[in-house]
Design a protein around this motif. Structure first.
Motif, PDB file in Angstrom:
ATOM      1  N   VAL A   7      -6.811  41.814  24.531  1.00 48.32           N
ATOM      2  CA  VAL A   7      -8.078  42.528  25.024  1.00 48.32           C
ATOM      3  C   VAL A   7      -8.226  42.007  26.492  1.00 48.32           C
ATOM      4  CG1 VAL A   7     -10.520  42.532  24.729  1.00 48.32           C
ATOM      5  CG2 VAL A   7      -8.966  42.380  22.644  1.00 48.32           C
ATOM      6  N   VAL A   8      -8.621  43.181  27.353  1.00 46.32           N
ATOM      7  CA  VAL A   8      -8.739  42.863  28.735  1.00 46.32           C
ATOM      8  C   VAL A   8     -10.056  43.257  28.879  1.00 46.32           C
ATOM      9  CG1 VAL A   8      -8.478  43.499  31.187  1.00 46.32           C
ATOM     10  CG2 VAL A   8      -6.461  43.470  29.367  1.00 46.32           C
ATOM     11  N   ALA A  55     -10.001  32.967  32.970  1.00 43.99           N
ATOM     12  CA  ALA A  55     -11.180  33.850  33.345  1.00 43.99           C
ATOM     13  C   ALA A  55     -11.848  33.886  32.212  1.00 43.99           C
ATOM     14  CB  ALA A  55     -10.464  35.066  33.886  1.00 43.99           C
ATOM     15  N   ALA A  56     -11.339  34.125  31.012  1.00 42.68           N
ATOM     16  CA  ALA A  56     -12.096  34.425  29.764  1.00 42.68           C
ATOM     17  C   ALA A  56     -12.922  33.323  29.325  1.00 42.68           C
ATOM     18  CB  ALA A  56     -11.350  34.851  28.533  1.00 42.68           C
ATOM     19  N   TYR A  96     -16.672  28.825  26.956  1.00 43.52           N
ATOM     20  CA  TYR A  96     -16.302  27.691  26.241  1.00 43.52           C
ATOM     21  C   TYR A  96     -14.846  26.800  26.871  1.00 43.52           C
ATOM     22  CZ  TYR A  96     -18.496  30.263  22.540  1.00 43.52           C
ATOM     23  OH  TYR A  96     -19.322  30.845  21.567  1.00 43.52           O
ATOM     24  N   GLY A  97     -14.640  25.803  26.112  1.00 45.09           N
ATOM     25  CA  GLY A  97     -13.338  25.130  26.529  1.00 45.09           C
ATOM     26  C   GLY A  97     -12.231  25.736  25.839  1.00 45.09           C
ATOM     27  N   LYS A  98     -11.145  25.371  25.972  1.00 51.96           N
ATOM     28  CA  LYS A  98      -9.790  26.437  25.633  1.00 51.96           C
ATOM     29  C   LYS A  98      -9.725  26.036  24.028  1.00 51.96           C
ATOM     30  CE  LYS A  98      -5.239  27.793  26.047  1.00 51.96           C
ATOM     31  NZ  LYS A  98      -3.944  27.592  27.142  1.00 51.96           N
ATOM     32  N   PHE A 130      -7.899  38.050  26.253  1.00 49.38           N
ATOM     33  CA  PHE A 130      -7.592  37.000  25.265  1.00 49.38           C
ATOM     34  C   PHE A 130      -6.997  37.814  24.090  1.00 49.38           C
ATOM     35  CE2 PHE A 130     -12.029  38.932  24.820  1.00 49.38           C
ATOM     36  CZ  PHE A 130     -11.823  39.606  23.345  1.00 49.38           C
ATOM     37  N   VAL A 131      -6.001  37.140  23.109  1.00 50.79           N
ATOM     38  CA  VAL A 131      -5.429  37.738  22.166  1.00 50.79           C
ATOM     39  C   VAL A 131      -5.792  37.115  20.993  1.00 50.79           C
ATOM     40  CG1 VAL A 131      -3.011  37.893  21.169  1.00 50.79           C
ATOM     41  CG2 VAL A 131      -3.257  37.671  23.757  1.00 50.79           C
ATOM     42  N   TYR A 132      -5.832  38.052  20.014  1.00 50.60           N
ATOM     43  CA  TYR A 132      -6.413  37.637  18.561  1.00 50.60           C
ATOM     44  C   TYR A 132      -5.329  38.444  17.516  1.00 50.60           C
ATOM     45  CZ  TYR A 132      -8.400  42.315  18.037  1.00 50.60           C
ATOM     46  OH  TYR A 132      -8.778  43.710  17.662  1.00 50.60           O
TER      47      TYR A 132
END
Length: 351
Positions: free
Chosen positions: A260-261, A183-184, A190-192, A168-170
């Motif tokens: 973040v991986v 995958a996250a 959660y839904g996207k 994910f990216v924040y």
């Protein structure tokens, strides 16, 4: 006197002038078309021209199988002009760069056109072979860079969204999520749309927030970093996720962001913990039963030693053999008990 080109620039220009170019000119003024064609033929050897007097015919050409290297667009055509005309052409031009031709120089409109996505903006009264060549050279180089960036972005997108590892990216200032892969979403539950409305702190347990955010603050100015320890995240259901973390600073849609991986190692750690518990219990069983086995084993060794002395009568030997049998049964009972206890503490299989 023109400035002499550096050798590299000279060969670059020569290779460009020999390059085959498929050119579309959308221009209703035949005089302007003829002049533009003449300028192009003066500097380029391999050209294929397609001419349209209006947008309607140009639209047919743009929607055909032809792939244009350059599109020249007059801003004032019969039935179409200005910004609406630019938008129409850009919508169907695909990857082909568009150069605007105009008889009136309007700086504000020029800037606005470039913002819409045109590659260059040329004033007809100032056009000459050299200025046209410079514009085309600039346009082609810029298009190559744009295609390279597009390809890089697609490669990133494919690697990101198709990866089986959660990513994910924040935003590093607001901690708001900017992007997330499938995958996250599956990992966190959660839904996207729901995930992208959240921020980083919402997937952390309260006890983990300070440690994780503190660690991120320390490495914020590093290009990338792999944490040695794992962090505990929170699923939507409230379950724990233990994950190894790799982070990388990136620019995401002109925002300072962190990729973040998160490699989920929950199952692996749970298995290790189960093995450690099993080993502990096996050690306890080993210690306990070693004492239980020692007594019958010592008894058997003593009887064998006594029999080997040849000092026992036949009746005594029968008795001693019976005692060996009893001791062996006792050992068998202990062994069965060990086997049963060991079976009961096997770690649970994970899916």
């Amino acid at each position: 006197m023109d400035k002499i080109c550096e050798p590299f620039e000279f060969f670059k220009i020569m290779s460009l002038t020999k390059e085959f170019l498929e050119v579309l000119i959308i221009e209703d003024n035949l005089g302007d078309y003829a002049l533009l064609k003449e300028y192009l033929e003066e500097r380029f050897e391999n050209l294929s021209f397609h001419h349209s007097l209006n947008f309607k015919k140009g639209e047919v050409l743009l929607l055909s199988e032809l792939k244009f290297d350059l599109i020249f667009l007059d801003l004032t055509l019969p039935a179409d002009s200005g910004k609406p005309l630019i938008k129409k052409v850009l919508d169907i031009a695909g990857q082909s760069p568009v150069i605007i031709l105009t008889g009136s120089l309007n700086l504000d409109f020029c800037i606005e056109s470039l913002q819409l996505g045109v590659s260059d903006y040329l004033f007809k009264d100032e056009l000459n072979p050299n200025s046209l060549f410079k514009s085309i050279n600039y346009t082609i180089e810029k298009q190559k860079q744009r295609l390279h960036i597009t390809a890089s972005e697609k490669k990133y997108s494919d690697l990101f969204h198709l990866s089986p590892i959660a990513m994910f990216v924040y935003n590093t200032d607001s901690f708001k999520f900017l992007d997330v892969n499938s995958a996250a979403l599956e990992l966190y539950g959660y839904g996207k749309e729901e995930f992208l409305s959240m921020h980083l702190q919402q997937i952390l347990f309260f006890k983990e927030k300070d440690a994780f955010l503190g660690a991120l603050k320390e490495i914020r100015h590093k290009e990338s970093y792999s944490f040695k320890d794992y962090f505990i995240y929170k699923r939507k259901s409230g379950e724990e996720i233990k994950a190894e973390i790799i982070v990388k600073n990136i620019d995401f849609q002109n925002q300072n962001a962190m990729l973040v991986v998160a490699n989920d190692i929950t199952e692996r750690l749970n298995h290790f913990e189960a093995l450690a518990t099993q080993n502990k219990k096996l050690n306890e069983i080993s210690w306990q039963h070693s004492h239980e086995m020692r007594s019958p084993a010592s008894k058997i060794l003593g009887i064998i030693e006594l029999i080997n002395t040849d000092s026992c009568s036949e009746e005594e030997q029968k008795f001693l053999i019976k005692e060996i049998e009893n001791s062996v049964k006792e050992l068998d009972k202990v062994i069965r008990s060990i086997s049963k206890n060991a079976t009961q503490i096997q770690p649970k299989k994970t899916n």
